[in-house]
Design an enzyme around this catalytic site. Structure first.
Site, PDB file in Angstrom:
ATOM      1  CG  HIS A 192      50.098  44.707  34.241  1.00 25.55           C
ATOM      2  ND1 HIS A 192      48.682  43.172  33.536  1.00 25.55           N
ATOM      3  CD2 HIS A 192      50.951  44.219  33.399  1.00 25.55           C
ATOM      4  CE1 HIS A 192      49.131  43.159  32.628  1.00 25.55           C
ATOM      5  NE2 HIS A 192      50.754  43.550  32.711  1.00 25.55           N
ATOM      6  CG  ASP A 213      45.864  43.513  34.122  1.00 26.43           C
ATOM      7  OD1 ASP A 213      46.516  43.911  35.227  1.00 26.43           O
ATOM      8  OD2 ASP A 213      46.145  42.891  33.713  1.00 26.43           O
ATOM      9  CB  SER A 232      50.750  43.830  29.022  1.00 24.08           C
ATOM     10  OG  SER A 232      51.647  43.213  29.470  1.00 24.08           O
ATOM     11  CG  LEU A 243      24.360  36.441  39.165  1.00 19.05           C
ATOM     12  CD1 LEU A 243      24.707  35.180  39.182  1.00 19.05           C
ATOM     13  CD2 LEU A 243      23.008  36.307  39.602  1.00 19.05           C
TER      14      LEU A 243
END
Length: 481
Positions: A118, A148, A221, A276
Site C-alpha cells: 500500500h 501487503d 508503513s 490446502l
C-alpha cells in the site's frame, strides 16, 4: 476504511498529521529496565538501512459514465444520439496529482528494498531517500496485495543493509524497536515489546501479524521491526487505534512470510501460493458460535482450525480431510489457530510435500500430501513481463473463472510506462483475445505480440473483461520492429 468505534488504519503511508483541540494527550513507549536491555546497538544497525519513500501518482484523464437526470425528459425517443434514452453520457475527468510517503528496508547491497504494497501500489514515480540524504529513483519489481508486501529496487552499490532475523524465534515480552519515518520525521526509532504473535485482524488475505506496543504511526508503513540483536524481524504495516493515531498496538508482517514473498517476486515475478484447499475458522470461535445457538460441541480439542469446507481435488481432500475435522499440525508444528496455519502455508510453494495432522471424530490422523496452486496443480504460476507493452501479466485462477463465468484469460498485474498504459488498460483487466485470437496463456500473449510487432499493422486489438464483469476493447499500438 470502515468507520466504527475502532479504526483499523492499513494505509499508514497516506496519513496526515492530526491536530486535536482541547486536552492534549501524550503517549510514551515503555522504557526497558536500566542495565537489562540496551537498544542503542539495534538502532545503530537499523537506521542506515531504513529508507524514506516518496510516492507520486500523476494527474490522469479518465473517461467516466455520468447519468443525466433530464435526458429522458428532453429526448425520450433517443433522437439526439442516445437510443432508448437512459441518460448515460461519457465524460472525461482529470484526477488530481497524489503524493504520499512511507518507509522501506534495504535488504541487499545492490538495492533491493522491502516495503508495504500500500506504500507503492499505483505509483508513477518512487523516490527513495537514504539516511545519509542520498536520493534514488526506484522501480517496482513486484507486489503482493494478499500479504501487503512489495519489492522495489534502486541502482546502487555497497548500500547499507539490515540482516534478516528469524521471526519464528520471537517471544512475547521480548524488546523490539520500530524504525521508520512517521509524520514526515525521518529516521525515527520507538521501542516496545512483542505483545502477541500470529495475530489475525482481517485486513489482508494472508496474515499472521506480530503485535507490538512500539509506537507505529502514519509514515511508518514499510519500516523495520528490529530485535535487540539488530536483525529485521518484521515489516511494520498498520495500527489499531481508537483515535486514528498511535494509542495502543501496531502490527508487523513477520520475516517468515516476507522471505518467501521476496524470493518469489525475484524469481517468478509473482508469488507462488500453496493451498490446502479448505475454508476454516479457529476451533474456539466455532465452539463459541455453537454455544450461542445453545449447542454443545465436543471436537476433542479447543485448539486448531475447524474445517468448514473442503474443496474438491485440493490437498486437504487428498488427505481425506472432511468438513467438521480439525487441523492440529503441519509437519509436526502445532497449529492452534488459523493465523498460525496461514503463516506456515505462506512459506510453502505448490509441489511441496507436507504432513497434515488432523482430528476426525476426535481420532488423530497424520497424512503426507502434495500442495497445489489455485489452478489445482503443482505447476509454477508464471508472470510474464513484456517490455514492449510495459506491463506484467499472469494466468487467471479458477476462482476468477468461476466468478466471471469465463474459461480463460490473463490478468494485467502491473502497468508502467509503455504502449499498454498509453492505450488506457489498467491493472486488473483480464485479456481474453488479441487480434481475434484467444489468449489462454502467457505464451499466447507473447506469440500475439511477436506477430503483431512484425506485421504491416503493428497494433494489438485487445478484448477482455474487467473484474466487475464489464467488457473492454482497446487498440494498443506497437513500434514496428
Amino acid at each position: 476504511m470502515k468507520t466504527t468505534t475502532k479504526h483499523l488504519l492499513a494505509g499508514l503511508c497516506f496519513g496526515a498529521v492530526m491536530f486535536a483541540t482541547g486536552t492534549f494527550i501524550t503517549t510514551h513507549a515503555a522504557t526497558p529496565p536500566t542495565g537489562q536491555v540496551d537498544l542503542t546497538y539495534a538502532a545503530e544497525k537499523s537506521l542506515p538501512a531504513v529508507v524514506h519513500i516518496k510516492y507520486v501518482q500523476n494527474s490522469k484523464t479518465k473517461t467516466v459514465e455520468v447519468q443525466d437526470p433530464f435526458a429522458d425528459f428532453f429526448d425520450p425517443f433517443g433522437f439526439f444520439g442516445n437510443p432508448g434514452g437512459g441518460g448515460t453520457q461519457k465524460r472525461q475527468i482529470q484526477t488530481p496529482k497524489k503524493t504520499a510517503t512511507g518507509s522501506g528496508v534495504i535488504i541487499s547491497k545492490d538495492g533491493y528494498i522491502v516495503t508495504n504494497n500500500h506504500v507503492v501500489e499505483g505509483a508513477d514515480e518512487l523516490t527513495v531517500t537514504l539516511n545519509d540524504n542520498r536520493e534514488f529513483s526506484a522501480r517496482i519489481i513486484g507486489n503482493d496485495p494478499t500479504t501487503d508486501l512489495a519489492l522495489i529496487k534502486i541502482d546502487g552499490k555497497d548500500l547499507p543493509t539490515l540482516p534478516i532475523g528469524d521471526s519464528e524465534k520471537l517471544k512475547v515480552g521480548e524488546w523490539v524497536i520500530a524504525v521508520g519515518n512517521p509524520f514526515g520525521f525521518n529516521n525515527t526509532v520507538t521501542a516496545g515489546i512483542i505483545s502477541a504473535k500470529a495475530r489475525s485482524i482481517g485486513a489482508n488475505g494472508v496474515e499472521s501479524f506480530i503485535q507490538t506496543d512500539a509506537a507505529i504511526n502514519a509514515g511508518n508503513s514499510g519500516g523495520a521491526l528490529v530485535n535487540t540483536q539488530g536483525e529485521l524481524v518484521g515489516i511494520n504495516a498498520m495500527i489499531f487505534s481508537l483515535t486514528g493515531s498511535y494509542t495502543g498496538y501496531g502490527f508487523a508482517i513477520p520475516t517468515t512470510i516476507m522471505n518467501k514473498v521476496v524470493d518469489d517476486l525475484k524469481q517468478y515475478g509473482t508469488v507462488q501460493r500453496a493451498l490446502l484447499g479448505i475454508q476454516g475458522t479457529d476451533v474456539h470461535k466455532y465452539i463459541d458460535g455453537q454455544k450461542e445457538k445453545d449447542k454443545e460441541v465436543d471436537l476433542g480439542t479447543n485448539n486448531g482450525v475447524y474445517v468448514d469446507k473442503v474443496e474438491d481435488n485440493g490437498a486437504a481432500a487428498d488427505a481425506g480431510i472432511a468438513e467438521g475435522d480439525v487441523i492440529t499440525a503441519i509437519d509436526g508444528k502445532s497449529v492452534t489457530k488459523k493465523a498460525e496455519l496461514m503463516e506456515i502455508m505462506a512459506s510453502k510453494r505448490p509441489g511441496d510435500k507436507v504432513e497434515i495432522s488432523y482430528l476426525h471424530n476426535k481420532k488423530k490422523y497424520t497424512k503426507s500430501v502434495t500442495l497445489k496452486n489455485a489452478q489445482g496443480n503443482t505447476k509454477v504460476v508464471k508472470s510474464a513481463d513484456l517490455d514492449v507493452l510495459g506491463a506484467n501479466f499472469r494466468e487467471i485462477t479458477d476462482a476468477q473463472k468461476q466468478q466471471l463465468s469465463i474459461n480463460y484469460g490473463i490478468e494485467v498485474m502491473k502497468v508502467e510506462a509503455g504502449a499498454m498504459k498509453q492505450s488506457g488498460i489498467n491493472k486488473g483487466f483480464i485479456i481474453q483475445s488479441v487480434n481475434n485470437q484467444p489468449i489462454r496463456s502467457l505464451e499466447d500473449m507473447e506469440k500475439a505480440v511477436k506477430e503483431a510487432s512484425t506485421s504491416k499493422d503493428p497494433v494489438l486489438y485487445i478484448k477482455g473483461i474487467y473484474p466487475t464483469g464489464k467488457k473492454g476493447y482497446f487498440a494498443v499500438e506497437l513500434q514496428q520492429q
